[in-house]
Design a protein around this motif. Structure first.
Motif, short mmCIF file in Angstrom:
data_model
loop_
_atom_site.label_atom_id
_atom_site.label_comp_id
_atom_site.label_asym_id
_atom_site.label_seq_id
_atom_site.Cartn_x
_atom_site.Cartn_y
_atom_site.Cartn_z
N VAL A 1 51.67 30.73 1.79
CA VAL A 1 50.72 31.85 1.66
C VAL A 1 49.34 31.35 1.26
N ALA A 2 49.27 30.30 0.48
CA ALA A 2 47.99 29.77 -0.01
C ALA A 2 47.08 29.32 1.13
N PHE A 3 47.66 28.89 2.24
CA PHE A 3 46.83 28.48 3.38
C PHE A 3 46.00 29.66 3.88
N PHE A 4 46.53 30.87 3.71
CA PHE A 4 45.83 32.07 4.15
C PHE A 4 44.92 32.62 3.06
N THR A 5 45.42 32.66 1.84
CA THR A 5 44.65 33.30 0.76
C THR A 5 43.63 32.37 0.11
N ASP A 6 43.97 31.09 -0.03
CA ASP A 6 43.08 30.14 -0.69
C ASP A 6 42.36 29.22 0.29
N ASN A 7 42.80 29.26 1.55
CA ASN A 7 42.23 28.42 2.60
C ASN A 7 42.31 26.92 2.27
N LYS A 8 43.41 26.54 1.62
CA LYS A 8 43.63 25.13 1.29
C LYS A 8 45.10 24.94 0.92
N PRO A 9 45.59 23.70 0.99
CA PRO A 9 46.97 23.45 0.58
C PRO A 9 47.11 23.58 -0.94
N VAL A 10 48.11 24.31 -1.38
CA VAL A 10 48.40 24.48 -2.81
C VAL A 10 49.88 24.19 -3.02
N LYS A 11 50.17 23.30 -3.93
CA LYS A 11 51.56 22.93 -4.18
C LYS A 11 52.32 24.12 -4.76
N GLY A 12 53.53 24.35 -4.25
CA GLY A 12 54.34 25.45 -4.74
C GLY A 12 55.12 25.07 -5.99
N ASP A 13 55.61 26.06 -6.66
CA ASP A 13 56.40 25.89 -7.89
C ASP A 13 57.86 26.21 -7.57
N PRO A 14 58.77 25.28 -7.83
CA PRO A 14 60.20 25.54 -7.56
C PRO A 14 60.74 26.79 -8.25
N SER A 15 60.01 27.26 -9.26
CA SER A 15 60.45 28.49 -9.94
C SER A 15 60.30 29.71 -9.04
N PHE A 16 59.38 29.60 -8.09
CA PHE A 16 59.15 30.70 -7.13
C PHE A 16 59.56 30.19 -5.74
N THR B 1 45.63 18.93 7.51
CA THR B 1 45.16 19.14 8.89
C THR B 1 45.40 20.57 9.36
N PHE B 2 45.77 21.45 8.44
CA PHE B 2 46.16 22.82 8.83
C PHE B 2 44.99 23.61 9.42
N SER B 3 45.35 24.62 10.20
CA SER B 3 44.36 25.59 10.69
C SER B 3 45.09 26.90 10.96
N ILE B 4 44.34 27.97 10.96
CA ILE B 4 44.89 29.29 11.27
C ILE B 4 44.40 29.67 12.67
N VAL B 5 45.33 29.80 13.60
CA VAL B 5 44.98 30.10 14.99
C VAL B 5 45.66 31.41 15.39
N ASN B 6 44.86 32.37 15.75
CA ASN B 6 45.39 33.69 16.12
C ASN B 6 46.29 34.25 15.01
N GLY B 7 45.88 34.00 13.75
CA GLY B 7 46.65 34.50 12.62
C GLY B 7 47.92 33.71 12.35
N ARG B 8 48.05 32.53 12.97
CA ARG B 8 49.26 31.72 12.82
C ARG B 8 48.92 30.39 12.15
N LEU B 9 49.78 29.96 11.23
CA LEU B 9 49.56 28.71 10.52
C LEU B 9 50.10 27.54 11.34
N VAL B 10 49.20 26.65 11.76
CA VAL B 10 49.61 25.46 12.50
C VAL B 10 49.14 24.22 11.74
N ILE B 11 49.95 23.20 11.73
CA ILE B 11 49.64 21.97 10.99
C ILE B 11 49.84 20.79 11.93
N GLN B 12 48.98 19.78 11.79
CA GLN B 12 49.04 18.62 12.69
C GLN B 12 49.56 17.38 11.96
N HIS B 13 49.78 16.34 12.74
CA HIS B 13 50.31 15.08 12.22
C HIS B 13 49.23 14.26 11.51
N ASN B 14 48.06 14.14 12.14
CA ASN B 14 46.94 13.37 11.58
C ASN B 14 45.65 13.79 12.28
#
Length: 236
Positions: A69-84, A135-148
């Motif tokens: 969700v952070a890729f959409f709301t924060d526009n950056k990678p955010v590490k998740g918490d195993p508690s959630f 390397t993530f991007s949001i394309v047509n509202g979809r989260l896509v991530i690349q290798h490098n």
């Protein structure tokens, strides 16, 4: 002596005919093999037995534990918490907060990474590859991530076309356990190679036919002259 020459020429003609028949069989066998190869290129082996082909770690955690969700709301990678955490489509997602977890639960299709969190550009080429979350991007509202970054450059050459290809190949890539499948480019190359091979075979076949007809005409002319000579000799 003349009769011996005629017999020899006729034997040579029959030998040419035999060679021609042999070549014809080879030609049609070659065309049949090419047809089988072309058919095989369009059939993907159903090797993968799972329902989802996710890029997960040994614990089944996807996106290296980053919050989708952070890729959409924060526009950056955010590490998740195993508690959630939340399990969706045979993958475990970690979130940075309860709010993000609730957002994901309300609409997982909106926030989930595309193509099982594998490199989107690799999928557009008919295979899987690991990802770098930066390397993530949001394309047509979809989260896509690349290798490098190299994959990013390839993806950005035509984002919409590559996304369309990735969508097209993803079922085949999934069924083939992420291994390389044959793509449209492979099929087109196979068609062109097949056409060239068939053209060359037909050209050789045509050349042999023409050569054989010329030799046949020469033999018949020679035979006719011999018969004519023998007839004239019989009158004198």
């Amino acid at each position: 002596m003349k009769t011996t020459t005629i017999t020899s020429q006729l034997k040579e003609l029959l030998k040419e005919k035999s060679n021609e028949n042999r070549f014809s069989k080879i030609l049609f066998a070659g065309m049949f093999v090419l047809l089988c190869m072309f058919t095989a290129l369009n059939v993907h082996a159903q090797k993968y037995q799972g329902k989802f082909l996710n890029n997960v770690d040994k614990n089944g955690v996807i996106i290296n534990g980053y919050d989708p969700v952070a890729f959409f709301t924060d526009n950056k990678p955010v590490k998740g918490d195993p508690s959630f955490k939340f399990n969706y489509e045979e993958a475990t997602y970690y979130f940075a907060s309860q709010q993000h977890l609730d957002l994901f639960k309300s609409d997982p299709e909106k926030y989930k990474p595309q193509f099982g969190a594998w490199c989107a550009y690799a999928v557009s080429l008919g295979r899987t590859a690991p990802i770098d979350v930066n390397t993530f991007s949001i394309v047509n509202g979809r989260l896509v991530i690349q290798h490098n970054q190299k994959a990013v450059r390839g993806w950005n050459e035509d984002v919409q076309a590559n996304l369309k290809l990735a969508d097209k190949y993803w079922p085949g890539v999934t069924s083939n356990a992420g291994k390389q499948i044959h793509t449209d480019a492979d099929t087109q190359m196979t068609i062109w190679v097949s056409l060239v091979v068939i053209f060359v075979l037909l050209f050789i076949y045509s050349f042999i036919q023409k050569s054989r007809r010329s030799k046949k005409i020469r033999i018949f002319k020679s035979t006719g002259n011999m018969v004519e000579g023998n007839t004239e000799k019989a009158f004198f």
